[in-house]
Design a protein around this motif. Structure first.
Motif, PDB file in Angstrom:
ATOM      1  N   LYS A 170       0.826  -1.213   0.000  1.00  0.00           N
ATOM      2  CA  LYS A 170       0.000   0.000   0.000  1.00  0.00           C
ATOM      3  C   LYS A 170       0.861   1.263   0.000  1.00  0.00           C
ATOM      4  O   LYS A 170       0.412   2.333   0.430  1.00  0.00           O
ATOM      5  N   VAL A 171       2.086   1.147  -0.499  1.00  0.00           N
ATOM      6  CA  VAL A 171       3.002   2.282  -0.606  1.00  0.00           C
ATOM      7  C   VAL A 171       3.304   2.523  -2.084  1.00  0.00           C
ATOM      8  O   VAL A 171       4.090   1.789  -2.690  1.00  0.00           O
ATOM      9  N   PRO A 172       2.666   3.532  -2.687  1.00  0.00           N
ATOM     10  CA  PRO A 172       2.923   3.826  -4.101  1.00  0.00           C
ATOM     11  C   PRO A 172       4.387   4.202  -4.320  1.00  0.00           C
ATOM     12  O   PRO A 172       5.008   4.846  -3.466  1.00  0.00           O
ATOM     13  N   VAL A 173       4.933   3.794  -5.445  1.00  0.00           N
ATOM     14  CA  VAL A 173       6.329   4.075  -5.769  1.00  0.00           C
ATOM     15  C   VAL A 173       6.394   5.035  -6.952  1.00  0.00           C
ATOM     16  O   VAL A 173       5.903   4.727  -8.044  1.00  0.00           O
ATOM     17  N   TYR A 174       6.994   6.201  -6.721  1.00  0.00           N
ATOM     18  CA  TYR A 174       7.246   7.174  -7.785  1.00  0.00           C
ATOM     19  C   TYR A 174       8.745   7.211  -8.058  1.00  0.00           C
ATOM     20  O   TYR A 174       9.551   6.667  -7.314  1.00  0.00           O
ATOM     21  N   SER A 175       9.110   7.904  -9.125  1.00  0.00           N
ATOM     22  CA  SER A 175      10.514   8.209  -9.398  1.00  0.00           C
ATOM     23  C   SER A 175      10.630   9.700  -9.671  1.00  0.00           C
ATOM     24  O   SER A 175       9.718  10.301 -10.259  1.00  0.00           O
ATOM     25  N   LEU A 176      11.737  10.297  -9.235  1.00  0.00           N
ATOM     26  CA  LEU A 176      12.050  11.681  -9.586  1.00  0.00           C
ATOM     27  C   LEU A 176      13.146  11.627 -10.634  1.00  0.00           C
ATOM     28  O   LEU A 176      14.276  11.209 -10.344  1.00  0.00           O
ATOM     29  N   MET A 177      12.795  12.023 -11.859  1.00  0.00           N
ATOM     30  CA  MET A 177      13.705  11.856 -12.982  1.00  0.00           C
ATOM     31  C   MET A 177      13.964  13.193 -13.689  1.00  0.00           C
ATOM     32  O   MET A 177      13.103  14.051 -13.715  1.00  0.00           O
TER      33      MET A 177
END
Length: 256
Positions: A191-198
């Motif tokens: 239940k922890v969404p994963v984003y990326s900072l690119m």
């Protein structure tokens, strides 16, 4: 310049040369850090090995047993997450000691501070600097995009984790059966969404030998081929649905 966020660097006592190089690289950008003493899987007793790792659960959820190095790596990251919770940090950066910097991290910190959405985990590097198809991208400023990949990136070289994210991850992984980066991909479970900072301003330094392999010994691990194929099929379905929900939630926040 705004004060930097807390940075936790995972480093094994058996790897002083990595600590020296990591310290020098961060010092070049005037970045302070706190060291997390990594868990050296090779020295774990049989009792310690199953404190969090569950062999029976592994048999059901994964296609091979975890190595001692992988178990130690997972436990090391849980120590970092616990430090975030114990110190009540709004968020912190958790890094492994095989990184190199390819951009000014102060720009990364400033961008994270200005994100217009709630977040729990943001990848700041990729395993072996690999790429993966992108499902959604939002322009944050002239330099960075907030990205949702079609499947969360593997590797735990560097990531930002919020207080709420760390709490959720600790609760979801009290007992684990897969490698830590694989579990982070299972966003429908954590239940922890994963984003990326690119673009990523941190890369994995591929000149380092794997500490996980060194801490695991040379015993060959038997893989369950058909089990892997079946799990991949189920995960593909679950991941597609979860990724769609993450994007919908993100877009709703961006419209506010």
């Amino acid at each position: 310049m705004k004060e930097q966020p807390p940075i936790y660097l995972i480093n094994l006592d058996q790897s002083p040369e990595r600590l020296e190089k990591s310290s020098a690289r961060l010092k070049e950008q005037n970045i302070n850090f706190e060291r997390i003493s990594g868990v050296y899987g090779k020295t774990l007793s049989d009792i310690d090995l199953i404190k969090n790792y569950q062999p029976l659960l592994n048999r059901r959820l994964f296609y091979r047993p975890l190595s001692k190095g992988e178990i130690g790596c997972y436990m090391s990251h849980r120590k970092a997450w616990q430090a975030i919770v114990d110190n009540k940090h709004p968020y912190a950066i958790v890094m492994e000691d095989d990184f190199r910097l390819v951009g000014d991290l102060h720009n990364v910190f400033a961008t994270i501070e200005q994100l217009p959405v709630k977040w729990q985990l943001i990848k700041l590097a990729a395993y072996e600097n690999r790429t993966r198809p992108i499902a959604f991208s939002h322009r944050v400023n002239d330099t960075f995009n907030l990205v949702v990949h079609k499947k969360a990136m593997t590797g735990c070289c560097a990531q930002a984790i919020s207080y709420e994210g760390a709490k959720a991850l600790l609760a979801a992984t009290e007992y684990f059966a897969r490698p830590v980066d694989t579990d982070l991909q299972h966003v429908w479970e954590t239940k922890v969404p994963v984003y990326s900072l690119m673009p990523y301003y941190i890369e994995q330094d591929l000149d380092f030998d794997s500490d996980i392999s060194a801490a695991s010994g040379t015993k060959k691990v038997k893989k369950r081929f058909w089990k892997r194929k079946w799990l991949q099929f189920l995960e593909k379905i679950a991941n597609k649905k979860a990724t769609s929900q993450i994007i919908d939630t993100l877009q709703a926040q961006l419209k506010k």
